[in-house]
Design a protein around this motif. Structure first.
Motif, mmCIF file in Angstrom:
data_model
loop_
_atom_site.group_PDB
_atom_site.id
_atom_site.type_symbol
_atom_site.label_atom_id
_atom_site.label_comp_id
_atom_site.label_asym_id
_atom_site.label_seq_id
_atom_site.Cartn_x
_atom_site.Cartn_y
_atom_site.Cartn_z
ATOM 1 N N ARG A 55 0.637 -1.053 -0.091
ATOM 2 C CA ARG A 55 0.342 0.247 -0.439
ATOM 3 C C ARG A 55 1.058 1.204 -0.022
ATOM 4 N NH1 ARG A 55 -5.027 1.024 3.863
ATOM 5 N NH2 ARG A 55 -5.012 3.377 4.101
ATOM 6 N N ARG A 59 0.914 4.145 -2.981
ATOM 7 C CA ARG A 59 0.873 5.698 -2.621
ATOM 8 C C ARG A 59 2.640 6.192 -2.665
ATOM 9 N NH1 ARG A 59 -2.495 7.710 2.033
ATOM 10 N NH2 ARG A 59 -4.629 6.473 1.445
ATOM 11 N N LYS A 61 4.674 6.192 -0.840
ATOM 12 C CA LYS A 61 5.464 6.438 -0.061
ATOM 13 C C LYS A 61 6.581 5.609 0.284
ATOM 14 C CE LYS A 61 2.102 9.268 1.764
ATOM 15 N NZ LYS A 61 2.897 10.743 1.586
ATOM 16 N N SER A 122 -3.141 -4.990 25.361
ATOM 17 C CA SER A 122 -3.727 -4.355 25.044
ATOM 18 C C SER A 122 -4.115 -3.486 27.097
ATOM 19 C CB SER A 122 -5.482 -4.321 24.231
ATOM 20 O OG SER A 122 -4.922 -4.807 23.357
ATOM 21 N N HIS A 143 2.484 -1.211 24.332
ATOM 22 C CA HIS A 143 1.750 -1.486 23.375
ATOM 23 C C HIS A 143 1.629 -0.510 22.601
ATOM 24 C CE1 HIS A 143 -3.054 -0.390 24.174
ATOM 25 N NE2 HIS A 143 -2.246 -1.720 23.483
ATOM 26 N N ASN A 146 -2.859 1.309 17.020
ATOM 27 C CA ASN A 146 -3.711 0.077 15.623
ATOM 28 C C ASN A 146 -4.326 1.574 14.257
ATOM 29 O OD1 ASN A 146 -4.764 -1.242 13.320
ATOM 30 N ND2 ASN A 146 -6.127 -2.083 14.709
ATOM 31 N N PRO A 147 -3.134 1.999 13.302
ATOM 32 C CA PRO A 147 -2.471 0.781 12.629
ATOM 33 C C PRO A 147 -1.237 1.366 12.971
ATOM 34 C CG PRO A 147 -3.682 1.845 10.581
ATOM 35 C CD PRO A 147 -4.024 2.164 12.307
ATOM 36 N N VAL A 150 1.577 3.283 11.596
ATOM 37 C CA VAL A 150 0.458 4.896 11.300
ATOM 38 C C VAL A 150 0.507 5.252 12.818
ATOM 39 C CG1 VAL A 150 -0.762 6.348 10.829
ATOM 40 C CG2 VAL A 150 -0.496 4.527 9.621
ATOM 41 N N MET A 151 -0.152 5.259 13.938
ATOM 42 C CA MET A 151 0.805 5.580 15.014
ATOM 43 C C MET A 151 1.464 5.665 16.019
ATOM 44 S SD MET A 151 -2.622 5.486 13.992
ATOM 45 C CE MET A 151 -3.119 7.026 15.374
ATOM 46 N N ASN A 193 -6.067 3.264 26.380
ATOM 47 C CA ASN A 193 -7.356 2.694 26.499
ATOM 48 C C ASN A 193 -8.633 2.710 27.435
ATOM 49 O OD1 ASN A 193 -6.670 1.307 23.785
ATOM 50 N ND2 ASN A 193 -5.555 -0.927 24.678
ATOM 51 N N LEU A 234 -13.907 3.097 14.960
ATOM 52 C CA LEU A 234 -13.088 3.130 15.248
ATOM 53 C C LEU A 234 -12.792 1.034 16.197
ATOM 54 C CD1 LEU A 234 -10.059 3.650 16.211
ATOM 55 C CD2 LEU A 234 -11.020 4.335 18.142
ATOM 56 N N ILE A 238 -11.080 -1.837 15.214
ATOM 57 C CA ILE A 238 -9.526 -2.391 16.175
ATOM 58 C C ILE A 238 -10.146 -4.260 16.211
ATOM 59 C CG2 ILE A 238 -10.131 -2.222 19.308
ATOM 60 C CD1 ILE A 238 -9.641 0.687 18.683
ATOM 61 N N GLY A 471 -1.576 7.969 20.029
ATOM 62 C CA GLY A 471 -1.850 6.610 20.267
ATOM 63 C C GLY A 471 -3.630 6.394 19.371
ATOM 64 N N CYS A 472 -4.096 7.252 18.827
ATOM 65 C CA CYS A 472 -5.418 7.245 18.890
ATOM 66 C C CYS A 472 -6.249 8.682 18.028
ATOM 67 C CB CYS A 472 -6.858 7.713 19.829
ATOM 68 S SG CYS A 472 -6.494 6.365 21.254
HETATM 69 N N1 3HC Z 1 -1.274 -0.033 7.974
HETATM 70 C C1 3HC Z 1 -0.302 1.228 6.879
HETATM 71 N N2 3HC Z 1 -0.564 2.659 7.348
HETATM 72 C C2 3HC Z 1 -1.647 2.787 7.330
HETATM 73 C C3 3HC Z 1 -3.197 1.988 7.650
HETATM 74 C C4 3HC Z 1 -2.900 0.589 7.462
HETATM 75 N N3 3HC Z 1 -3.132 -0.122 8.110
HETATM 76 N N4 3HC Z 1 -3.998 2.534 7.824
HETATM 77 C C5 3HC Z 1 -3.839 4.446 6.902
HETATM 78 N N5 3HC Z 1 -2.801 4.014 6.234
HETATM 79 C C6 3HC Z 1 -1.265 5.255 6.471
HETATM 80 C C7 3HC Z 1 -2.183 5.486 4.721
HETATM 81 O O1 3HC Z 1 -1.229 4.392 4.156
HETATM 82 C C8 3HC Z 1 -1.697 7.488 5.450
HETATM 83 O O2 3HC Z 1 0.417 7.143 5.302
HETATM 84 P P1 3HC Z 1 0.757 8.229 4.166
HETATM 85 O O3 3HC Z 1 -0.030 9.807 4.776
HETATM 86 O O4 3HC Z 1 1.675 8.653 4.261
HETATM 87 O O5 3HC Z 1 0.228 7.849 2.903
HETATM 88 C C9 3HC Z 1 -2.581 7.605 6.445
HETATM 89 O O6 3HC Z 1 -2.419 5.920 7.474
HETATM 90 C C10 3HC Z 1 -3.447 7.999 6.120
HETATM 91 O O7 3HC Z 1 -4.406 6.839 5.908
HETATM 92 P P2 3HC Z 1 -5.401 7.227 4.925
HETATM 93 O O8 3HC Z 1 -5.613 8.621 3.784
HETATM 94 O O9 3HC Z 1 -6.224 6.363 4.273
HETATM 95 O O10 3HC Z 1 -6.503 7.321 5.590
HETATM 96 P P3 3HC Z 1 -7.020 8.222 7.154
HETATM 97 O O11 3HC Z 1 -6.141 9.563 7.023
HETATM 98 O O12 3HC Z 1 -8.671 8.529 7.393
HETATM 99 O O13 3HC Z 1 -5.931 8.018 8.199
HETATM 100 C C11 3HC Z 1 -5.750 6.887 10.479
HETATM 101 C C12 3HC Z 1 -5.831 6.748 8.783
HETATM 102 C C13 3HC Z 1 -4.894 6.922 10.443
HETATM 103 C C14 3HC Z 1 -6.728 4.941 10.735
HETATM 104 C C15 3HC Z 1 -6.912 7.568 11.062
HETATM 105 O O14 3HC Z 1 -8.478 7.382 10.649
HETATM 106 C C16 3HC Z 1 -6.236 7.252 12.919
HETATM 107 O O15 3HC Z 1 -5.290 8.033 13.061
HETATM 108 N N6 3HC Z 1 -7.317 6.915 12.880
HETATM 109 C C17 3HC Z 1 -7.942 5.997 14.509
HETATM 110 C C18 3HC Z 1 -6.902 5.204 14.347
HETATM 111 C C19 3HC Z 1 -7.009 4.652 16.750
HETATM 112 O O16 3HC Z 1 -7.827 5.214 17.117
HETATM 113 N N7 3HC Z 1 -6.023 3.830 16.808
HETATM 114 C C20 3HC Z 1 -6.260 3.067 17.719
HETATM 115 C C21 3HC Z 1 -7.168 2.550 18.371
HETATM 116 S S1 3HC Z 1 -7.082 1.929 20.063
HETATM 117 C C22 3HC Z 1 -6.390 0.292 19.778
HETATM 118 O O17 3HC Z 1 -5.216 0.234 19.104
HETATM 119 C C23 3HC Z 1 -5.477 0.066 21.126
HETATM 120 C C24 3HC Z 1 -5.518 -1.171 21.274
HETATM 121 O O18 3HC Z 1 -5.277 -2.148 22.676
HETATM 122 C C25 3HC Z 1 -7.352 -2.091 21.124
#
Ligand code: 3HC
Length: 523
Positions: A55, A59, A61, A122, A143, A146-147, A150-151, A193, A234, A238, A471-472
């Motif tokens: 991916r 893009r 990248k 988690s 910890h 997700n993803p 990115v985070m 969390n 979200l 998750i 993180g989020c």
């Molecule tokens: N894997 C790798 N890269 C990813 C990805 C994935 N699954 N999903 C998105 N990306 C990358 C894209 O490639 C893009 O990168 P770039 O800017 O370098 O091109 C960037 O992230 C932004 O992606 P998109 O433009 O497709 O989509 P969004 O702008 O909508 O962003 C998101 C997607 C980063 C997931 C954003 O919506 C977000 O921050 N959401 C909140 C996620 C969150 O809260 N996570 C924490 C959950 S809690 C947890 O994980 C803890 C556990 O214990 C439960």
């Protein structure tokens, strides 16, 4: 090489999180050994790695050569013995204590005595895992979010048994990988969390009770609170099984009913509808959903009764939309929508009854109380069927309006209200007349939890804010939010929520009340 004192790192479990962690490590130049239980799981793990890096190539990248190098750094195996020469192993298997303990027993056997063993749990107790190993001083929590690629946040958890050097070395590794470590103690849910899941579960409860729809709750939090995703999107990201596990683990420690998983979540998990990874959860992921309806029709004529910042904000929105604004009694007669924007309940009631006299039947009357008292104001007008509640969670941004209907609201009036407000250029969501409507009802309990966490000394303001922003993906952290929205407003909304629900955890945190009394921001 960016691994500090670690050069070869193992990852056990290559599901969504484990594969993401392996990718982060390999992107950082480290040699990675990825271990799965059998060939099928290993192939799925390889698939995650190839898709995620692919991916990035698509893009623009990452070059194909760089992708090959990254994948080339990850050795895949089904044999734990291949972890024998790793300096650090990160476990990322499903959230079951028995399973994690079995994995750690195997790691204990095959890994060098000086190797640090980390769990990406988690919400399970890192201490519970550590005490069953022969090296509790070398067990840490690490910890990821997700993803993982990115985070930016990684919570580093040291137990009372962990030697300080082990947690510090892992924090250095994480920094070298371009992430931000926040080091904290071993409490269920850690920082992010613990703050996130009460909110997610409350959103599920709102859906369950019919307060608002899935799409409206998601749109409200995305547009009205500026979050990157609504709570249902979200939870689907998750994984609903993970959500359930996290909630159960936090509930076991907090005994806070707000962490008792909503039945709708349990039902979806039992049905195998786990979110994105199974193609369906709260959403069906083959369908595009949540598209906002485009508002059609001429800008409405709006009557504004009352003066003050809210009246000014509504007038500014009307101006932006090209809507005519009227505020004289005579002018109100020809309005499509009359908004009461008075400061104070008494003033609102008096102005409203005069305005209702002037309005022609069928005019939408919008009142702006957000404490569950729309019905009281509606009854006082003598025309409750024409009355809805209107709330702008962020009047300055002018992006979202919440419309609350009462049991007395005429359904046609409710539909007209939504259409008219949409023509002011706002996203519109609907809900029932309950304290806080959607956005405030969801964000203030979360902010209160953050204030309580700060007051309890578990984490400092910087760590709490970093947890939620990094993180989020929240635009700002909760402590900064409290200062921006005003601790006094937070206390007012929380008191209304507490009065309505009698939920003990919704009583304003003592630290918050103290700051209001002192007239001092939290930071
Ligand atoms: N894997 C790798 N890269 C990813 C990805 C994935 N699954 N999903 C998105 N990306 C990358 C894209 O490639 C893009 O990168 P770039 O800017 O370098 O091109 C960037 O992230 C932004 O992606 P998109 O433009 O497709 O989509 P969004 O702008 O909508 O962003 C998101 C997607 C980063 C997931 C954003 O919506 C977000 O921050 N959401 C909140 C996620 C969150 O809260 N996570 C924490 C959950 S809690 C947890 O994980 C803890 C556990 O214990 C439960």
């Amino acid at each position: 090489m960016t691994g500090g004192s670690f050069s070869r790192v193992g990852v056990v479990g290559l599901g969504t999180m484990g594969a993401g962690i392996a990718e982060v490590l390999a992107r950082g130049g480290l040699a990675v050994v990825g271990v799965e239980i059998d060939q099928g799981a290993l192939d799925r793990g390889r698939g995650h790695l190839e898709r995620s890096t692919g991916r990035a190539v698509k893009r623009g990248k990452l070059t194909e050569d760089a992708q090959r190098e990254i994948l080339g750094r990850v050795a895949l195996s089904t044999d734990f013995a291949d972890l024998g020469d790793c300096d650090l192993v990160i476990e990322a298997v499903p959230e079951r204590l028995d399973l994690k303990r079995t994995v750690f027993a195997q790691l204990d056997r095959v890994c060098r005595d000086d190797a640090v063993l980390a769990t990406n749990t988690s919400s399970l107790s890192v201490t519970d895992i550590a005490v069953t190993t022969g090296r509790p001083t070398k067990i840490v929590g690490v910890h990821f979010f997700n993803p993982a690629p990115v985070m930016k946040l990684v919570e580093i958890i040291g137990t009372v048994l962990t030697e300080p050097g082990a947690a510090a070395r892992v924090a250095d590794l994480v920094k070298g990988l371009g992430k931000t470590p926040v080091t904290i103690g071993d409490r269920a849910g850690f920082v992010a969390n613990r703050l996130l899941f009460g909110y997610l579960n409350q959103a599920a409860g709102m859906l369950e009770s019919g307060h608002a729809t899935r799409d409206d709750i998601d749109a409200a939090m995305k547009t009205g609170a500026g979050l990157p995703m609504g709570p249902f999107t979200l939870m689907d990201l998750i994984g609903l099984d993970t959500c359930l596990e996290v909630l159960d683990a936090i509930y076991a420690e907090s005994r806070d009913r707000r962490h008792a998983a909503s039945p709708v979540l349990r039902e979806l998990v039992t049905a195998g509808l786990l979110g994105r990874k199974t193609g369906r959860g709260f959403y069906a992921h083959d369908n595009s959903s949540g598209d906002e309806e485009k508002a059609a029709g001429a800008a409405p004529v709006v009557g504004i009764v009352g003066v003050g910042p809210l009246a000014d904000a509504i007038a500014a929105l009307c101006d932006r939309a090209g809507s005519e604004v009227r505020d004289s009694a005579a002018g109100l007669a020809g309005c499509d929508l009359i908004v009461e924007a008075a400061e104070g309940a008494e003033a609102a009631r008096a102005l409203l009854s005069a305005a209702v006299q002037a309005a022609k039947p069928g005019t939408v009357i919008a009142v702006t109380s957000v404490d569950g008292s729309v019905i009281e104001q509606a009854m006082a007008t003598g025309r409750p069927s024409d009355v809805v509640g209107l709330h702008l969670p962020d009047p300055a941004a002018g992006t979202l309006a919440e419309i609350a209907t009462t049991v007395a609201t005429d359904p046609d009036i409710a539909d007209r209200a939504v259409g008219l407000v949409a023509r002011l250029g706002l996203g519109v969501v609907r809900c029932r007349d309950r304290a806080g409507f959607i956005v405030d009802a969801l964000r203030f309990p979360y902010l209160n939890d953050a204030a309580a966490m700060l007051g309890a000394g578990y984490a400092d303001a910087d760590s709490i804010d970093a947890a939620m922003t990094l993180g989020c993906g929240y635009p700002t952290g909760p402590i900064a939010d409290l200062d921006r929205l005003g601790p006094d407003r937070a206390v007012t909304v929380l008191r209304a929520l507490h009065a309505e629900t009698r939920e003990p955890a919704l009583a304003p945190a003592p630290l918050l009340v103290e700051h209001v009394t002192a007239g001092k921001p939290l930071r």
